[in-house]
Design an enzyme around this catalytic site. Structure first.
Site, short mmCIF file in Angstrom:
data_model
loop_
_atom_site.label_atom_id
_atom_site.label_comp_id
_atom_site.label_asym_id
_atom_site.label_seq_id
_atom_site.Cartn_x
_atom_site.Cartn_y
_atom_site.Cartn_z
CG ASN A 79 3.36 2.31 7.35
OD1 ASN A 79 3.71 1.21 6.91
ND2 ASN A 79 2.18 2.48 7.90
CD GLU A 132 -4.80 -6.52 6.44
OE1 GLU A 132 -5.40 -5.45 6.66
OE2 GLU A 132 -5.28 -7.64 6.68
CB CYS A 136 -2.73 1.81 7.39
SG CYS A 136 -2.41 0.55 8.63
CD GLU A 162 -1.65 -8.89 7.84
OE1 GLU A 162 -1.45 -7.88 8.53
OE2 GLU A 162 -0.87 -9.24 6.92
P1 NDP Z 1 3.22 0.41 -1.84
O1 NDP Z 1 1.97 -0.24 -2.28
O2 NDP Z 1 3.89 1.37 -2.74
O3 NDP Z 1 4.33 -0.67 -1.49
C1 NDP Z 1 4.12 -1.71 -0.56
C2 NDP Z 1 5.11 -2.83 -0.85
O4 NDP Z 1 4.79 -3.39 -2.13
C3 NDP Z 1 6.55 -2.36 -0.96
O5 NDP Z 1 7.41 -3.37 -0.47
C4 NDP Z 1 6.71 -2.17 -2.44
O6 NDP Z 1 8.05 -2.22 -2.83
C5 NDP Z 1 5.93 -3.37 -2.95
N1 NDP Z 1 5.49 -3.28 -4.35
C6 NDP Z 1 5.29 -2.18 -5.10
N2 NDP Z 1 4.88 -2.53 -6.35
C7 NDP Z 1 4.83 -3.88 -6.37
C8 NDP Z 1 4.48 -4.85 -7.37
N3 NDP Z 1 4.11 -4.50 -8.60
N4 NDP Z 1 4.52 -6.15 -7.04
C9 NDP Z 1 4.88 -6.54 -5.80
N5 NDP Z 1 5.24 -5.67 -4.81
C10 NDP Z 1 5.21 -4.36 -5.10
O7 NDP Z 1 2.88 1.06 -0.45
P2 NDP Z 1 3.82 1.95 0.45
O8 NDP Z 1 5.11 1.24 0.75
O9 NDP Z 1 3.86 3.31 -0.16
O10 NDP Z 1 3.02 1.97 1.84
C11 NDP Z 1 2.04 2.90 2.11
C12 NDP Z 1 0.67 2.30 1.91
O11 NDP Z 1 0.52 1.15 2.73
C13 NDP Z 1 -0.43 3.23 2.32
O12 NDP Z 1 -1.45 3.22 1.35
C14 NDP Z 1 -0.95 2.63 3.61
O13 NDP Z 1 -2.28 2.93 3.89
C15 NDP Z 1 -0.75 1.19 3.37
N6 NDP Z 1 -0.68 0.47 4.64
C16 NDP Z 1 -1.73 -0.35 4.98
C17 NDP Z 1 -1.73 -1.00 6.19
C18 NDP Z 1 -2.84 -1.93 6.57
O14 NDP Z 1 -2.63 -2.73 7.48
N7 NDP Z 1 -3.99 -1.89 5.94
C19 NDP Z 1 -0.65 -0.80 7.16
C20 NDP Z 1 0.39 0.07 6.69
C21 NDP Z 1 0.36 0.68 5.46
P3 NDP Z 1 8.92 -0.86 -2.96
O15 NDP Z 1 8.66 -0.02 -1.77
O16 NDP Z 1 10.27 -1.39 -2.99
O17 NDP Z 1 8.46 -0.21 -4.23
#
Ligand code: NDP
Length: 481
Positions: free
Chosen positions: A149, A247, A281, A462
């Site tokens: 995002n 996070e 988020c 963080e």
């Molecule tokens: P995901 O959990 O799908 O993915 C996050 C990252 O983790 C990506 O790089 C993804 O790779 C990777 N990933 C996925 N599966 C695995 C695994 N089994 N092992 C290791 N890494 C893995 O989240 P999104 O990318 O869809 O992001 C949206 C989410 O992030 C929302 O829920 C949002 O709320 C949260 N978010 C939280 C924030 C915070 O600070 N609390 C800030 C911003 C977002 P790939 O994409 O290549 O599958």
């Protein structure tokens, strides 16, 4: 466009020679490829990082900071190109990427280049008996995994503190938006980082991400993403005693009392609802308004949301771009359908759309800004994260009910409170079960402050010295006097 991995200072494709498609969500079209890396690439990257660790950890903090500052300079010098790349890859308006994402990425790098030089550890004197001092040692090879995002913004927020505190990094950006992290990787050598210190690998989370978190030499994982992925990572890594910072998702409440500054609350709530197409988020997705103000606030918010039109993300005047992918658009639309079955009334939006008069964007992934009322606080739409331009609006009777509604969530990332009563602001803030509260503002960030959530929104903090503490291991030394 071909994205490459950075492993041991060399830009290279995946060792399997497999590729994944890069999609431009504003057009719904493939425009390049990224490596489909796997465990063989993780092995190479972790091994390079492990070999580089001893020397990097022994490098004076000032020299590590100088590399980070040079990287920040390169981000600044290429800011316009990065903003365009971020917009193309993610669908966000180039104006947002150019004023928020890229400047913040540069700031993250500069902030931690400076912070490490002010980071100190404690000493405890037992008068006449002993002197304790606490060393803060880097952890070794750490994994930084970031979402789609705010791609470069959240990527740099992790790698900067990890690197300046003496760790070697293997980072994995989201496979959905890898381009700006790749561009950054092309400047790592020029910035002066020795080979192996900073590695970036691309591919699917379930493949390369999973291999990375499982690697026995990876001592810590800093992860930002969805709650389900965070739970999976914790279940795999906790029994191995790896250090974890998670996070995760949010379902943030905006609480609006009737004594607020109406215009400010209205304009900011519009922004906190729909900025980045609601894919932050920290966006406020549950708007709670005091009953006496409810009709006026609701009608004004709906009127403003109706005026927001999706446009070409590359047009500098566009405020609302595409959502990140077809899958994500369909998930958002399914949540709107669910809201209807749960008794919600769609006050505006509710449909997919596309920018008017631009034939090349008709297959892009756009959703109208959507406001829903009439849902119960316990229904799925008010409980589950949607992460798109969709908010619900609900009235409350009094402070007690507002707090009960706001805290009625498995998530606990952030909240906003709108009131001119300072005592009420403090009372409500301290009762909110969230890691962050904004009073009469939203997304106002001082990078020195702790950032993170409670409940299902994550573990750890963080920001500021918290991140430097996470990326270092305290060791107490007690010297008998
Ligand atoms: P995901 O959990 O799908 O993915 C996050 C990252 O983790 C990506 O790089 C993804 O790779 C990777 N990933 C996925 N599966 C695995 C695994 N089994 N092992 C290791 N890494 C893995 O989240 P999104 O990318 O869809 O992001 C949206 C989410 O992030 C929302 O829920 C949002 O709320 C949260 N978010 C939280 C924030 C915070 O600070 N609390 C800030 C911003 C977002 P790939 O994409 O290549 O599958």
């Amino acid at each position: 466009m071909k994205v490459l991995n950075l492993i041991n200072g060399v830009l290279s494709p995946a060792s399997s020679s497999q590729w994944l498609d890069l999609t431009n969500p504003s057009e719904g079209k493939t425009y390049g490829h990224l490596p489909r890396s796997g465990s063989a690439d993780v092995e190479l990257a972790v091994s390079a990082a492990n070999s580089a660790f001893k020397s990097w950890a022994a490098t004076p903090a000032g020299e590590r900071a100088a590399c980070m500052s040079r990287l920040a300079d390169l981000v600044r010098d290429n800011a316009d190109m990065l903003a365009e790349a971020e917009s193309r890859d993610n669908g966000k308006p180039v104006s947002l990427a150019g004023t928020v994402d890229i400047p913040r990425a540069e700031k993250n790098l500069r902030f931690y280049a400076s912070a490490i030089q002010h980071f100190a550890s404690e000493s405890h004197v037992m008068e006449g008996v002993a002197l304790n001092y606490t060393l803060r040692k880097p952890l070794g090879v750490v994994a930084c995994i970031s979402p789609w995002n705010l791609p470069l913004y959240l990527f740099t927020w992790k790698v900067a503190p990890a690197l300046v505190s003496g760790n070697c990094v293997v980072a994995k950006p989201s496979e959905i938006t890898p381009v700006t992290a790749y561009l950054l990787s092309t400047w790592v050598k020029e910035a002066g980082f020795p080979d192996g210190v900073f590695n970036i690998i691309h591919g699917l989370g379930s493949e390369v991400g999973d291999a990375l978190i499982r690697h026995p030499k990876v001592t810590a994982i800093s992860f930002t993403g969805g709650t389900a992925t965070g739970a999976h990572i914790a279940s795999v890594t906790a029994p191995k005693f790896k250090k974890l910072s998670l996070e995760l998702g949010g379902k943030n409440a905006a609480i609006i009392f009737d004594d607020c500054d109406f215009d400010d609350a209205l304009a900011t709530t519009l922004r906190s609802s729909f900025a980045n197409q609601g894919q932050i988020c920290l966006c406020g997705s549950r708007i709670l308004v005091e009953k006496s103000l409810y009709p006026r606030f609701r009608d004004a918010l709906v009127a403003k949301a109706k005026k927001m039109k999706v446009g070409d993300p590359m047009d500098p005047s566009t405020k609302m771009g595409a959502v990140v992918s077809k899958d994500h658009r369909d998930k958002i639309l399914a949540s709107i359908e669910l809201a209807k079955t749960e008794g919600g009334k769609i006050l505006c939006g509710g449909e997919k759309t596309s920018p008017e008069g631009l034939p090349h964007l008709q297959n892009g992934y756009y959703v109208q800004p959507t406001i829903i009322e009439g849902l119960s606080p316990n229904c799925r739409v008010n409980q589950e994260e949607i992460f798109g331009p969709v908010v619900t609006i609900q009235p409350f009777e009094n402070e007690e009910e507002a707090l009960e509604m706001a805290n009625n969530s498995e998530y606990g990332l952030a909240a906003t409170v709108w009131t001119n009563d300072l005592k009420q602001a403090h009372r409500v803030s301290s009762e909110l079960e969230t890691g962050i509260v904004w009073v009469n503002c939203w997304l106002l960030r001082d990078l020195r402050t702790p950032f993170g959530g409670v409940k299902n929104s994550g573990v750890g903090r963080e920001g500021g010295f918290e991140a430097l503490q996470f990326f270092t291991e305290p060791q107490n030394v007690c010297i008998k006097l």
